[in-house]
Design an enzyme around this catalytic site. Sequence first.
Site, PDB file in Angstrom:
ATOM      1  N   ASP A  36      61.610 -29.435  55.755  1.00  0.00           N
ATOM      2  CA  ASP A  36      62.937 -29.009  55.307  1.00  0.00           C
ATOM      3  C   ASP A  36      64.028 -29.985  55.741  1.00  0.00           C
ATOM      4  O   ASP A  36      63.891 -30.685  56.734  1.00  0.00           O
ATOM      5  CB  ASP A  36      63.264 -27.618  55.867  1.00  0.00           C
ATOM      6  CG  ASP A  36      63.191 -27.577  57.389  1.00  0.00           C
ATOM      7  OD1 ASP A  36      62.208 -28.100  57.940  1.00  0.00           O
ATOM      8  OD2 ASP A  36      64.114 -27.034  58.026  1.00  0.00           O
ATOM      9  N   GLU A  37      65.082 -29.983  54.965  1.00  0.00           N
ATOM     10  CA  GLU A  37      66.345 -30.639  55.320  1.00  0.00           C
ATOM     11  C   GLU A  37      66.158 -32.053  55.862  1.00  0.00           C
ATOM     12  O   GLU A  37      66.806 -32.432  56.833  1.00  0.00           O
ATOM     13  CB  GLU A  37      67.084 -29.791  56.371  1.00  0.00           C
ATOM     14  CG  GLU A  37      67.402 -28.414  55.862  1.00  0.00           C
ATOM     15  CD  GLU A  37      68.053 -27.526  56.922  1.00  0.00           C
ATOM     16  OE1 GLU A  37      69.027 -26.863  56.568  1.00  0.00           O
ATOM     17  OE2 GLU A  37      67.586 -27.506  58.077  1.00  0.00           O
TER      18      GLU A  37
END
Length: 494
Positions: free
Chosen positions: A311-312
């Site tokens: 993620d991210e």
Amino acid sequence: MPHRRLAALMTASALATSCAPSSPESDGPALVPVPASLRVTEGSFTLASDARIGVRSAEGAPVAEELARLLRRSTGYALPVVREPAEITLEISGDQELGREGYTLDVTPDGVRLAAGTAEGVFRGVQTLRQLLPAAIESPAPQPGPWTIGGVSIEDRPRFSYRGVMLDVARHFFTVEQVKRYIDLAASYKVNVLHLHLTDDQGWRIEIRSWPELAGDDSYTQDDYREIVRYAAERFVTVVPEIDTPGHTNAALAAYAELNCDGVAREPYEGTEVGFSSLCVDKEVTYRFLDDVVREVAALTPGPYLNLGGDEAHSTDPEDYEKFVARAQQIVDTHGKRLMGWAEITSGSVAQHWNPREPDRARAAVARGAKLVMSPADHAYLDMKYTDSTEYGLDWAGLVEVSDSYGWDPATVVEGVGEQDILGVEAPLWTETLATSGALEFMAYPRLPGIAEIGWSPAAARSWEGYRARLAAHGPRWSARSVTFYRSPEIPWN
Ligand code: TNX
């Protein structure tokens, strides 16, 4: 700040209905999750001081012992476990008609009969039996009783096979004992997966013997971790370990200079920004590191999944990200596990939908053959504040009152993603603002049981009005277990 993620999302609670007068389900017991089928029958059963728990199969004996241990504490009765039919009988038939987790539970004036194809099914049924008994059954010390259960005939099985909770032990560390308590409470609601977010920018919480500088003082030794896995397995909960990569890696980049592209160790980080760290995709040492970590973590993991986050990764070039994920996938394959990650990963066996603003990623993952675990932050994130005056938590996905957290369905939350694409649901609890068990519980209760119900119960059996009335009866159960919970004004607490 996290707010960047979701600046424009409509506050979920703005859509919540205000508290309409309730029509509590007065004719049924207050079970959460609500069973697939339940019929109230004549008469009632009262547990007497000379009652026994009967179980014929050796496979069911540990579940019977666990039930006995629980009931002895609050009743003060001896409750011997015997190898023949008794007042409470647990039966493992071996037949899989109700699936691995299904069970039937019949309460008549003569006794309680709980039957399932597997010990796991009996364990799920035991959680139902606990909830049929008066709330005082959850007390750690003897209570007066009487221990009466109304007649009922239940046939039950889960809608989804994956019903998870996630605990972030990286932003704040939680001890083995704290994690066990979290497992225990969640297992009462038939949760069967504990996803542990073990690493992040702020800390690396699991010992890796081949890279000994990763884990600091607040972390699990491999033996600690084995103990968590064992305790969870006793409750038929599978642990999914997450090593977040290639972003969310500042703790590793601080421990080992060679993991940085520039060869310079990063400073330890205690803030709450995200998206600033990345493993160095073009260095071979990155994959030696990943291979060592995955090998050691896989060896500690009896379950099928190993989660590499994904993620991210705002500081990883998109092309590099693809390169990294392809190598990561190979490494996980080599060590005999299935790759799981957040929706950004899109490949892998299982992708977890989390950002309500990025339904495309969920659809892309399905198009690439992945199954989805649904954790839409505006409903399922336990770290979102309930109201703007909630003491803890974040609000980047909106305020999430109990009705917001309950009011969604996995098969309709992302357009184009249906029942057959979905493995299950998960309620993540991120801990940037949470440092104590009390704070964890305050955010998880009463929302966690609702997510567990969404994962277990047939959609047609659920309604907000029915749920809020049933949930109300759980307040005294939590009090008996000393659980800190949010007394939401939406719930007509008993
Ligand atoms: C998003 S959800 C994150 C986490 C934060 C969380 C806070 C996800 C895959 N990443 O890094 O802790 O929001 O709500």
